[in-house]
Motif scaffolding. Sequence first.
Motif, PDB file in Angstrom:
ATOM      1  N   LEU A 229       0.835  -1.208   0.000  1.00 31.62           N
ATOM      2  CA  LEU A 229       0.000   0.000   0.000  1.00 31.62           C
ATOM      3  C   LEU A 229       0.866   1.253   0.000  1.00 31.62           C
ATOM      4  N   THR A 230       2.005   1.178   0.689  1.00 34.60           N
ATOM      5  CA  THR A 230       2.935   2.318   0.685  1.00 34.60           C
ATOM      6  C   THR A 230       3.516   2.522  -0.704  1.00 34.60           C
ATOM      7  N   ASP A 231       3.845   1.419  -1.384  1.00 30.89           N
ATOM      8  CA  ASP A 231       4.378   1.518  -2.752  1.00 30.89           C
ATOM      9  C   ASP A 231       3.397   2.239  -3.669  1.00 30.89           C
TER      10      ASP A 231
ATOM     11  N   VAL B 268       1.132   6.925  -6.878  1.00 30.83           N
ATOM     12  CA  VAL B 268       0.015   7.808  -7.225  1.00 30.83           C
ATOM     13  C   VAL B 268       0.421   9.272  -7.143  1.00 30.83           C
ATOM     14  N   ARG B 269       1.491   9.590  -6.421  1.00 29.88           N
ATOM     15  CA  ARG B 269       1.952  10.980  -6.305  1.00 29.88           C
ATOM     16  C   ARG B 269       3.012  11.343  -7.349  1.00 29.88           C
ATOM     17  N   ASN B 270       3.305  10.413  -8.251  1.00 30.91           N
ATOM     18  CA  ASN B 270       4.293  10.651  -9.298  1.00 30.91           C
ATOM     19  C   ASN B 270       3.640  11.466 -10.415  1.00 30.91           C
ATOM     20  N   LYS B 271       3.829  12.786 -10.380  1.00 35.22           N
ATOM     21  CA  LYS B 271       3.174  13.680 -11.333  1.00 35.22           C
ATOM     22  C   LYS B 271       3.722  13.502 -12.749  1.00 35.22           C
ATOM     23  N   VAL B 272       5.005  13.200 -12.864  1.00 38.62           N
ATOM     24  CA  VAL B 272       5.617  13.019 -14.185  1.00 38.62           C
ATOM     25  C   VAL B 272       4.987  11.821 -14.881  1.00 38.62           C
ATOM     26  N   LEU B 273       4.852  10.725 -14.148  1.00 40.29           N
ATOM     27  CA  LEU B 273       4.218   9.538 -14.722  1.00 40.29           C
ATOM     28  C   LEU B 273       2.760   9.818 -15.065  1.00 40.29           C
ATOM     29  N   ALA B 274       2.061  10.530 -14.179  1.00 45.73           N
ATOM     30  CA  ALA B 274       0.659  10.849 -14.431  1.00 45.73           C
ATOM     31  C   ALA B 274       0.497  11.703 -15.682  1.00 45.73           C
ATOM     32  N   ALA B 275       1.380  12.684 -15.881  1.00 47.71           N
ATOM     33  CA  ALA B 275       1.305  13.546 -17.057  1.00 47.71           C
ATOM     34  C   ALA B 275       1.578  12.749 -18.333  1.00 47.71           C
ATOM     35  N   ALA B 276       2.603  11.895 -18.297  1.00 51.14           N
ATOM     36  CA  ALA B 276       2.927  11.087 -19.473  1.00 51.14           C
ATOM     37  C   ALA B 276       1.808  10.104 -19.789  1.00 51.14           C
TER      38      ALA B 276
ATOM     39  N   TRP C  85      -4.105 -13.672  -8.627  1.00 51.38           N
ATOM     40  CA  TRP C  85      -3.392 -12.420  -8.412  1.00 51.38           C
ATOM     41  C   TRP C  85      -4.024 -11.629  -7.276  1.00 51.38           C
ATOM     42  N   MET C  86      -3.224 -10.711  -6.751  1.00 53.77           N
ATOM     43  CA  MET C  86      -3.723  -9.568  -6.004  1.00 53.77           C
ATOM     44  C   MET C  86      -3.327  -8.340  -6.807  1.00 53.77           C
ATOM     45  N   THR C  87      -4.223  -7.364  -6.892  1.00 52.62           N
ATOM     46  CA  THR C  87      -3.939  -6.181  -7.699  1.00 52.62           C
ATOM     47  C   THR C  87      -4.045  -4.932  -6.844  1.00 52.62           C
ATOM     48  N   TYR C  88      -2.947  -4.198  -6.757  1.00 49.11           N
ATOM     49  CA  TYR C  88      -2.945  -2.879  -6.137  1.00 49.11           C
ATOM     50  C   TYR C  88      -3.125  -1.853  -7.258  1.00 49.11           C
ATOM     51  N   TYR C  89      -3.942  -0.860  -7.033  1.00 47.91           N
ATOM     52  CA  TYR C  89      -4.208   0.076  -8.124  1.00 47.91           C
ATOM     53  C   TYR C  89      -4.447   1.489  -7.600  1.00 47.91           C
ATOM     54  N   CYS C  90      -4.190   2.446  -8.496  1.00 47.05           N
ATOM     55  CA  CYS C  90      -4.365   3.857  -8.185  1.00 47.05           C
ATOM     56  C   CYS C  90      -4.820   4.570  -9.452  1.00 47.05           C
ATOM     57  N   PRO C  91      -5.409   5.765  -9.343  1.00 51.32           N
ATOM     58  CA  PRO C  91      -5.923   6.448 -10.537  1.00 51.32           C
ATOM     59  C   PRO C  91      -4.835   7.191 -11.299  1.00 51.32           C
ATOM     60  N   VAL C  92      -5.071   7.331 -12.591  1.00 49.95           N
ATOM     61  CA  VAL C  92      -4.302   8.279 -13.399  1.00 49.95           C
ATOM     62  C   VAL C  92      -5.187   9.509 -13.537  1.00 49.95           C
ATOM     63  N   LEU C  93      -4.894  10.544 -12.760  1.00 52.69           N
ATOM     64  CA  LEU C  93      -5.674  11.773 -12.824  1.00 52.69           C
ATOM     65  C   LEU C  93      -5.193  12.626 -13.998  1.00 52.69           C
TER      66      LEU C  93
ATOM     67  N   ASP D  16      -9.418  16.350 -10.812  1.00 57.29           N
ATOM     68  CA  ASP D  16     -10.051  15.209 -10.160  1.00 57.29           C
ATOM     69  C   ASP D  16     -10.623  14.217 -11.159  1.00 57.29           C
ATOM     70  N   VAL D  17     -10.352  14.416 -12.441  1.00 62.42           N
ATOM     71  CA  VAL D  17     -10.894  13.539 -13.481  1.00 62.42           C
ATOM     72  C   VAL D  17      -9.979  12.317 -13.635  1.00 62.42           C
ATOM     73  N   ILE D  18     -10.566  11.120 -13.505  1.00 61.26           N
ATOM     74  CA  ILE D  18      -9.810   9.876 -13.658  1.00 61.26           C
ATOM     75  C   ILE D  18      -9.831   9.474 -15.132  1.00 61.26           C
ATOM     76  N   VAL D  19      -8.673   9.482 -15.767  1.00 59.22           N
ATOM     77  CA  VAL D  19      -8.599   9.113 -17.182  1.00 59.22           C
ATOM     78  C   VAL D  19      -8.099   7.681 -17.371  1.00 59.22           C
ATOM     79  N   GLY D  20      -7.535   7.121 -16.336  1.00 63.31           N
ATOM     80  CA  GLY D  20      -7.028   5.754 -16.432  1.00 63.31           C
ATOM     81  C   GLY D  20      -6.717   5.192 -15.050  1.00 63.31           C
ATOM     82  N   VAL D  21      -6.242   3.959 -15.034  1.00 62.23           N
ATOM     83  CA  VAL D  21      -5.910   3.281 -13.774  1.00 62.23           C
ATOM     84  C   VAL D  21      -4.580   2.555 -13.944  1.00 62.23           C
ATOM     85  N   ILE D  22      -3.694   2.737 -12.952  1.00 61.18           N
ATOM     86  CA  ILE D  22      -2.438   1.992 -12.923  1.00 61.18           C
ATOM     87  C   ILE D  22      -2.654   0.730 -12.096  1.00 61.18           C
ATOM     88  N   LEU D  23      -2.376  -0.428 -12.690  1.00 59.21           N
ATOM     89  CA  LEU D  23      -2.554  -1.713 -12.016  1.00 59.21           C
ATOM     90  C   LEU D  23      -1.198  -2.330 -11.717  1.00 59.21           C
ATOM     91  N   LEU D  24      -1.002  -2.735 -10.485  1.00 58.67           N
ATOM     92  CA  LEU D  24       0.212  -3.439 -10.095  1.00 58.67           C
ATOM     93  C   LEU D  24      -0.200  -4.829  -9.625  1.00 58.67           C
TER      94      LEU D  24
END
Length: 366
Positions: free
Chosen positions: A79-81, A86-94, A194-202, A213-221
């Motif tokens: 969960l920490t990972d 989710v706070r990686n703005k560079v990845l979110a922008a790309a 599997w277990m899947t950890y996920y966060c939004p791509v805002l 606050d618009v979710i355009v995608g989801v990052i799945l781990l």
Amino acid sequence: TPTPCCSIIFMNYYKNIFRSIKVQFLCYVCLLTTVPLLFVCIVEYYSSKSAIEQRVIEQLTSIADLKKSELNSWLEERLTDISVIVRNKVLAAAATSLLQQRRRCESVYQLMNSETARINYNRVLENLHALKQFYKHYNVISIIDGANGEVVISTYPDIVGKTLSSFNSYIDVLNKQDVAVKDVYTSELMGQNWMTYYCPVLMTDTLTLESSDVIVGVILLDVNVNNSVDPLIHSWPGMGKTGETLLVRREGDNIVYLNDLRHKQGAALKFTSPIRSTLDIPSVLSSRGEEGIKESKDYRGVNVLSAYRYLPIPNWGLVAKQDLTEAFAPVEKLKNRVIVLIFFCIIIVIAMGVSFANRITQPILQ
């Protein structure tokens, strides 16, 4: 008639035997020695038995506590990972730019072959591989389109372009919280547990890195349970031939086993037990949030000693158990040793008593 005569002779014979000084002396010697011996042996047996049983209970309890602590730590680390990602703005922008480019193309493969999008696609893919290399617990990292659930990019290329039918559930959860985890399930794309950890791509601006606050995608781990959770719980010192640790969760009126069982291969997510069953009661209790230790029958109907714990983050029940015959085998060995000791002591006492009785009674008889 002959029968009464035989009975009278038989009774007189035994009366004469017990009138013998030698026999009476031998009986007194045996009583004076064997009764204290039996008393000491019985007291020592029950005292040692209690100590052995307490040691077995403490060992199994320690194992259950250790496995609970290890699993809680592992789950919290994941969960920490995802909270860092989710706070990686560079990845979110790309990722935002890539998803917008995908919606202007007919397919993912057209996106991958587009001259304008290929550079961005490769950059995002490199970032995902870097994350996978840094966070070694994850087997697959993917980004899906929040509009239709299509896998736009992934470190596992075989699933790119495929669609997740359950993607709406990810969006619904992420509308309420920043990060989440999907409990153990069988992947519809890869067919593994599997277990899947996920966060939004805002939606993030590529220049200012400001997010909306618009979710355009989801990052799945994705985490393969067989390579992560199972090794944490399957081995512990002193488990012997029958010891095992299992994870369960409650689904309706059934208990679902989340890992392969030692005595039942291929049980993960396929083997269930009714909560009203008389078998495997510790699993039912642990899935309800209870903790303790109990003697009961397991899923095979075999008598076992079980220590059970509750993991609140994924609502799992954890059970560490061992067959009673193996867990308390030292008690059985102790009982056999005590019986053999008493038997030999009685034989020695009788032999010494006969010898001593002969020395005492022979001069008197003479």
